[in-house]
Design an enzyme around this catalytic site. Structure first.
Site, PDB file in Angstrom:
ATOM      1  N   ASN A   9      15.442  54.796  46.911  1.00  0.00           N
ATOM      2  CA  ASN A   9      15.619  54.969  48.350  1.00  0.00           C
ATOM      3  C   ASN A   9      17.109  54.853  48.644  1.00  0.00           C
ATOM      4  O   ASN A   9      17.667  53.762  48.577  1.00  0.00           O
ATOM      5  CB  ASN A   9      14.813  53.893  49.095  1.00  0.00           C
ATOM      6  CG  ASN A   9      15.062  53.932  50.592  1.00  0.00           C
ATOM      7  OD1 ASN A   9      15.677  54.870  51.106  1.00  0.00           O
ATOM      8  ND2 ASN A   9      14.591  52.916  51.297  1.00  0.00           N
ATOM      9  N   LYS A  11      18.661  55.291  51.416  1.00  0.00           N
ATOM     10  CA  LYS A  11      18.995  54.800  52.767  1.00  0.00           C
ATOM     11  C   LYS A  11      20.115  55.680  53.366  1.00  0.00           C
ATOM     12  O   LYS A  11      20.128  56.881  53.116  1.00  0.00           O
ATOM     13  CB  LYS A  11      19.364  53.314  52.697  1.00  0.00           C
ATOM     14  CG  LYS A  11      18.269  52.520  51.951  1.00  0.00           C
ATOM     15  CD  LYS A  11      18.409  51.029  52.025  1.00  0.00           C
ATOM     16  CE  LYS A  11      17.256  50.378  51.268  1.00  0.00           C
ATOM     17  NZ  LYS A  11      17.250  48.934  51.366  1.00  0.00           N
ATOM     18  N   HIS A  91       9.267  51.791  56.213  1.00  0.00           N
ATOM     19  CA  HIS A  91      10.203  50.886  55.539  1.00  0.00           C
ATOM     20  C   HIS A  91      10.579  49.758  56.499  1.00  0.00           C
ATOM     21  O   HIS A  91      10.702  49.978  57.706  1.00  0.00           O
ATOM     22  CB  HIS A  91      11.451  51.652  55.089  1.00  0.00           C
ATOM     23  CG  HIS A  91      12.322  50.836  54.180  1.00  0.00           C
ATOM     24  ND1 HIS A  91      13.201  49.903  54.662  1.00  0.00           N
ATOM     25  CD2 HIS A  91      12.408  50.783  52.834  1.00  0.00           C
ATOM     26  CE1 HIS A  91      13.804  49.313  53.638  1.00  0.00           C
ATOM     27  NE2 HIS A  91      13.338  49.828  52.521  1.00  0.00           N
ATOM     28  N   GLU A  93      13.276  48.405  57.215  1.00  0.00           N
ATOM     29  CA  GLU A  93      14.464  48.647  58.048  1.00  0.00           C
ATOM     30  C   GLU A  93      14.097  49.508  59.257  1.00  0.00           C
ATOM     31  O   GLU A  93      14.670  49.355  60.336  1.00  0.00           O
ATOM     32  CB  GLU A  93      15.570  49.298  57.194  1.00  0.00           C
ATOM     33  CG  GLU A  93      16.192  48.273  56.255  1.00  0.00           C
ATOM     34  CD  GLU A  93      16.687  48.833  54.940  1.00  0.00           C
ATOM     35  OE1 GLU A  93      16.870  50.053  54.826  1.00  0.00           O
ATOM     36  OE2 GLU A  93      16.879  48.035  53.998  1.00  0.00           O
ATOM     37  N   GLU A 162       7.294  45.607  49.607  1.00  0.00           N
ATOM     38  CA  GLU A 162       8.691  45.189  49.657  1.00  0.00           C
ATOM     39  C   GLU A 162       8.823  43.934  50.519  1.00  0.00           C
ATOM     40  O   GLU A 162       8.856  44.031  51.755  1.00  0.00           O
ATOM     41  CB  GLU A 162       9.559  46.294  50.260  1.00  0.00           C
ATOM     42  CG  GLU A 162       9.580  47.563  49.436  1.00  0.00           C
ATOM     43  CD  GLU A 162      10.874  48.341  49.641  1.00  0.00           C
ATOM     44  OE1 GLU A 162      11.453  48.754  48.642  1.00  0.00           O
ATOM     45  OE2 GLU A 162      11.308  48.502  50.803  1.00  0.00           O
ATOM     46  N   GLY A 168      17.932  43.965  49.168  1.00  0.00           N
ATOM     47  CA  GLY A 168      19.379  43.947  49.266  1.00  0.00           C
ATOM     48  C   GLY A 168      19.984  42.559  49.147  1.00  0.00           C
ATOM     49  O   GLY A 168      21.170  42.364  49.404  1.00  0.00           O
ATOM     50  N   SER A 208      15.472  44.317  45.301  1.00  0.00           N
ATOM     51  CA  SER A 208      16.406  43.898  44.240  1.00  0.00           C
ATOM     52  C   SER A 208      15.900  44.228  42.837  1.00  0.00           C
ATOM     53  O   SER A 208      16.080  43.439  41.900  1.00  0.00           O
ATOM     54  CB  SER A 208      16.743  42.407  44.382  1.00  0.00           C
ATOM     55  OG  SER A 208      17.353  42.161  45.638  1.00  0.00           O
TER      56      SER A 208
HETATM   57  P1  13P Z   1      17.323  46.983  47.100  1.00  0.00           P
HETATM   58  O1  13P Z   1      16.813  47.502  45.773  1.00  0.00           O
HETATM   59  O2  13P Z   1      18.750  47.345  47.350  1.00  0.00           O
HETATM   60  O3  13P Z   1      17.008  45.529  47.272  1.00  0.00           O
HETATM   61  O4  13P Z   1      16.504  47.768  48.250  1.00  0.00           O
HETATM   62  C1  13P Z   1      15.128  47.793  48.178  1.00  0.00           C
HETATM   63  C2  13P Z   1      14.599  48.760  49.178  1.00  0.00           C
HETATM   64  O5  13P Z   1      14.657  48.522  50.365  1.00  0.00           O
HETATM   65  C3  13P Z   1      14.038  50.014  48.683  1.00  0.00           C
HETATM   66  O6  13P Z   1      13.341  50.681  49.679  1.00  0.00           O
END
Ligand code: 13P
Length: 246
Positions: A9, A11, A91, A93, A162, A168, A208
């Site tokens: 992803n 983003k 997601h 976010e 997730e 992150g 992560s």
């Molecule tokens: P990270 O792998 O950077 O923690 O992000 C995970 C994520 O949100 C994937 O959709």
């Protein structure tokens, strides 16, 4: 046997030129041990899809209406025109910053299934919910509400677990937490979609995930893949993920 699925992803990263170069580098270096994909921003979807032969290319969101007065939104028909057949939905976010709810995710999943688009549906608890011991209640509710009243070929749906506190942060969930929560999600899938679909649906872990921990997650019986943010952005790191799941 469920085939593992690893999706990067991206983003809000990478312009179309970067996406094209990435796909050129990576596409021929994949293997049959898993499905691999990337989810670029809308503006880079065409460049990535045009270059991809083996990589799955996914959008990061889509609107549930066919067309109309929805400034700033993109329809399923618009991504299909680019050859894109996958989309990440719900997601954390998008839930946190853009008012995405289980109800809107459910509408989007229905629209996807009606249009031969495969959704990757994200669920996961916040740090506050995790600390309050609410993980099970939260992921069961999200799974149930996001996947309510579906018609069509539900077995292709992918679910991504997730935990928000692991995204992150470098604080990945233990493999035990990932396995236990993915097993709970599968149990809820059985309640919502039936045993056959629950056994067929692939559940990813995300948060992560790195080249040095991906294999351990995938060794868990109910973890069928990974949704990867940061570690999917660089060609080298992406290929390390690819090779770690051979
Ligand atoms: P990270 O792998 O950077 O923690 O992000 C995970 C994520 O949100 C994937 O959709």
């Amino acid at each position: 046997m469920r085939k593992p699925i690893i999706v990067g992803n991206w983003k809000m990263n990478k312009r179309s030129q970067d996406a094209m170069e990435f796909v050129k580098e990576v596409d021929s270096k994949l293997h049959d041990g898993a499905d691999f994909g990337i989810a670029p921003a809308f503006t880079a979807l065409w460049a990535a899809q045009n270059e991809a032969e083996n990589l799955i290319v996914a959008a990061q969101n889509v609107h549930f209406e066919e067309s109309g007065a929805f400034t700033g939104e993109v329809s399923i028909d618009m991504i299909k025109e680019l050859g894109v057949k996958w989309v990440i939905l719900g997601h954390s976010e998008r839930r946190q910053y853009f008012n995405e709810t289980d109800e809107t995710v459910n509408k989007k999943v229905k629209a996807c299934l009606a249009n031969d688009i495969t959704p990757i549906v994200c669920v996961g608890e916040t740090l506050e919910e995790f600390e309050a011991g609410q993980t099970e209640a939260v992921v069961r509710r999200q799974t149930r509400d996001c996947l309510a009243d579906l018609e069509g070929d539900v077995k292709h749906v992918v679910v991504a677990y997730e935990p928000v506190w692991a995204i992150g942060t470098g604080k990945s969930a233990t493999t035990e937490i990932a396995q236990n929560t993915c097993a709970l999600i599968r149990d809820e899938l059985k309640n919502v979609l039936g045993e056959e679909a629950a056994q067929a649906i692939r559940i990813q872990y995300g948060g992560s995930v790195k080249p040095n921990n991906i294999a351990e997650y995938l060794s868990q019986p109910d973890v069928d893949g990974a949704l990867v943010g940061g570690a999917s952005l660089k060609v080298d790191s992406f290929l390390e993920l690819v090779n770690a799941v051979k």
